[in-house]
Design a protein around this motif. Structure first.
Motif, PDB file in Angstrom:
ATOM      1  N   GLU A 126      -3.811   3.098   2.570  1.00 21.46           N
ATOM      2  CA  GLU A 126      -4.096   2.488   1.283  1.00 21.46           C
ATOM      3  C   GLU A 126      -5.533   2.787   0.874  1.00 21.46           C
ATOM      4  OE1 GLU A 126      -3.274  -1.658   1.549  1.00 21.46           O
ATOM      5  OE2 GLU A 126      -1.195  -1.389   2.180  1.00 21.46           O
ATOM      6  N   LYS A 127      -5.763   2.890  -0.430  1.00 23.60           N
ATOM      7  CA  LYS A 127      -7.102   3.196  -0.933  1.00 23.60           C
ATOM      8  C   LYS A 127      -8.093   2.083  -0.593  1.00 23.60           C
ATOM      9  CE  LYS A 127      -5.898   4.053  -5.250  1.00 23.60           C
ATOM     10  NZ  LYS A 127      -4.455   4.261  -5.223  1.00 23.60           N
ATOM     11  N   ASP A 144      -0.171  -0.316   9.117  1.00 18.07           N
ATOM     12  CA  ASP A 144       0.572  -0.225   7.858  1.00 18.07           C
ATOM     13  C   ASP A 144      -0.334  -0.056   6.643  1.00 18.07           C
ATOM     14  OD1 ASP A 144       2.966  -0.462   9.170  1.00 18.07           O
ATOM     15  OD2 ASP A 144       3.096  -2.637   8.920  1.00 18.07           O
ATOM     16  N   MET A 145      -1.646  -0.293   6.814  1.00 15.91           N
ATOM     17  CA  MET A 145      -2.521  -0.275   5.642  1.00 15.91           C
ATOM     18  C   MET A 145      -3.545   0.860   5.636  1.00 15.91           C
ATOM     19  SD  MET A 145      -5.101  -3.493   6.451  1.00 15.91           S
ATOM     20  CE  MET A 145      -3.787  -4.691   6.513  1.00 15.91           C
ATOM     21  N   THR A 159      -9.339   1.160   2.132  1.00 14.19           N
ATOM     22  CA  THR A 159      -9.065   0.384   3.341  1.00 14.19           C
ATOM     23  C   THR A 159      -9.811   0.976   4.515  1.00 14.19           C
ATOM     24  OG1 THR A 159      -6.875  -0.295   2.599  1.00 14.19           O
ATOM     25  CG2 THR A 159      -7.285  -0.365   4.962  1.00 14.19           C
ATOM     26  N   ASP A 196      -3.696   9.747  -8.995  1.00 18.42           N
ATOM     27  CA  ASP A 196      -3.212   8.514  -9.613  1.00 18.42           C
ATOM     28  C   ASP A 196      -2.752   8.727 -11.046  1.00 18.42           C
ATOM     29  OD1 ASP A 196      -3.649   7.099  -7.326  1.00 18.42           O
ATOM     30  OD2 ASP A 196      -5.522   6.167  -7.979  1.00 18.42           O
ATOM     31  N   LYS A 198      -2.517  11.216   2.424  1.00 14.05           N
ATOM     32  CA  LYS A 198      -1.104  10.857   2.213  1.00 14.05           C
ATOM     33  C   LYS A 198      -0.593  11.393   0.873  1.00 14.05           C
ATOM     34  CE  LYS A 198       2.249   7.098   2.395  1.00 14.05           C
ATOM     35  NZ  LYS A 198       3.045   7.722   1.305  1.00 14.05           N
ATOM     36  N   SER A 199      -1.425  11.293  -0.153  1.00 16.80           N
ATOM     37  CA  SER A 199      -1.013  11.798  -1.467  1.00 16.80           C
ATOM     38  C   SER A 199      -0.783  13.296  -1.438  1.00 16.80           C
ATOM     39  CB  SER A 199      -2.092  11.445  -2.512  1.00 16.80           C
ATOM     40  OG  SER A 199      -2.202  10.049  -2.678  1.00 16.80           O
ATOM     41  N   ALA A 219      -5.981   7.860   2.235  1.00 16.23           N
ATOM     42  CA  ALA A 219      -5.133   7.668   1.047  1.00 16.23           C
ATOM     43  C   ALA A 219      -4.921   9.003   0.342  1.00 16.23           C
ATOM     44  CB  ALA A 219      -5.779   6.662   0.098  1.00 16.23           C
TER      45      ALA A 219
END
Length: 268
Positions: free
Chosen positions: A182-183, A178-179, A185, A74, A206-207, A203
């Motif tokens: 996400e962090k 779709d979620m 989740t 981040d 994906k990063s 998450a």
């Protein structure tokens, strides 16, 4: 933005501070285990609780590691150490080690690849983390005791390498697809869910895939299973650009990583 930076710095600092005493506790547990020798001074009651303590230390380490890694991503303070590596060999090794580790729960893990070797530019440690995270999720949500199956396939298409990890688990509802990257989740947030987790793993995956200029997608049917597909570009880098190559098999402590990654799967 200032508040967000403070929050990230706080999580990063507190994770480092908490990880140190956890490592001390874990070392003490391992020392006690050495004295609790089967057939001599073994105490099954002590052994049982040592296992519980150790597994929960690994769970905490997994959470701290994920917080630190996500915070680095981040804040754009994350190094990818590109090397020219054999991606097929790394995925095969991780898959086979996981298969051996979970053999007692009767979930089949199968590796398939028509490619014997494929050299691409990637960070071997980060690729290892990506595969381990997705495999641990697949194991969590695939029923053990017969019929459960996870298939890992590596193949080449046009200018990309694809890594497919497909399971016969519970699947993901369509409205949640779709979620999931996400962090924080989680598909199932109920207090009665069978497996714990922070919701940061995918998450981070994906990063890491994004840092490799790749992409990750998921297909799933509720009650049938899920398939995660990682696409990585086929490219090599010059010796001048590559970091100093480290012997992957010598320096990668894969078994320890597996114990940490699978620590929130009860019974393993």
């Amino acid at each position: 933005m200032e508040y967000e930076n403070i929050r990230k710095e706080f999580f990063s600092n507190i994770s480092h501070e908490l990880r140190t005493p956890i490592n001390v506790i874990l070392s003490a547990i391992q020392l006690i285990e050495v004295t609790n020798i089967p057939g001599k001074s073994q105490n099954k009651f002590v052994g049982k609780y040592l296992d519980t303590m150790k597994r929960n230390c690994y769970r905490l380490m997994r959470t701290f590691n994920n917080i630190i890694e996500v915070t680095k991503v981040d804040t754009d303070y994350y190094d990818i150490n590109f090397q020219n590596i054999d991606i097929v060999d790394i995925v095969r090794e991780v898959t086979e080690e996981v298969e051996e580790y979970i053999k007692d729960i009767e979930v089949k893990v199968i590796f398939n690849s028509k490619l014997k070797e494929k050299i691409i530019a990637a960070d071997p440690e980060k690729i290892e983390n990506i595969i381990l995270n997705i495999l641990s999720n697949a194991v969590k949500f695939t029923k053990s005791g017969g019929g459960g199956k996870i298939i890992v396939n590596v193949f080449e298409k046009e200018e990309s390498i694809f890594i497919s990890i497909e399971d016969t688990g519970i699947g993901i509802p369509e409205d949640k697809l779709d979620m999931i990257f996400e962090k924080f989740t989680q598909v199932n947030k109920s207090l009665t869910r069978n497996h714990e987790g922070s919701g940061m793993g995918l998450a981070l995956v994906k990063s890491l895939v994004d840092k490799h200029n790749g992409r990750i997608t998921v297909k799933s049917s509720l009650g049938v299973g899920s398939e995660f597909i990682i696409e990585l570009p086929i490219r090599n880098i010059s010796d001048e650009v590559a970091v100093e190559a480290i012997n992957y098999n010598t320096y990668s402590n894969l078994y320890e990583k597996i114990k940490i990654e699978f620590s929130d799967i009860y019974g393993i």
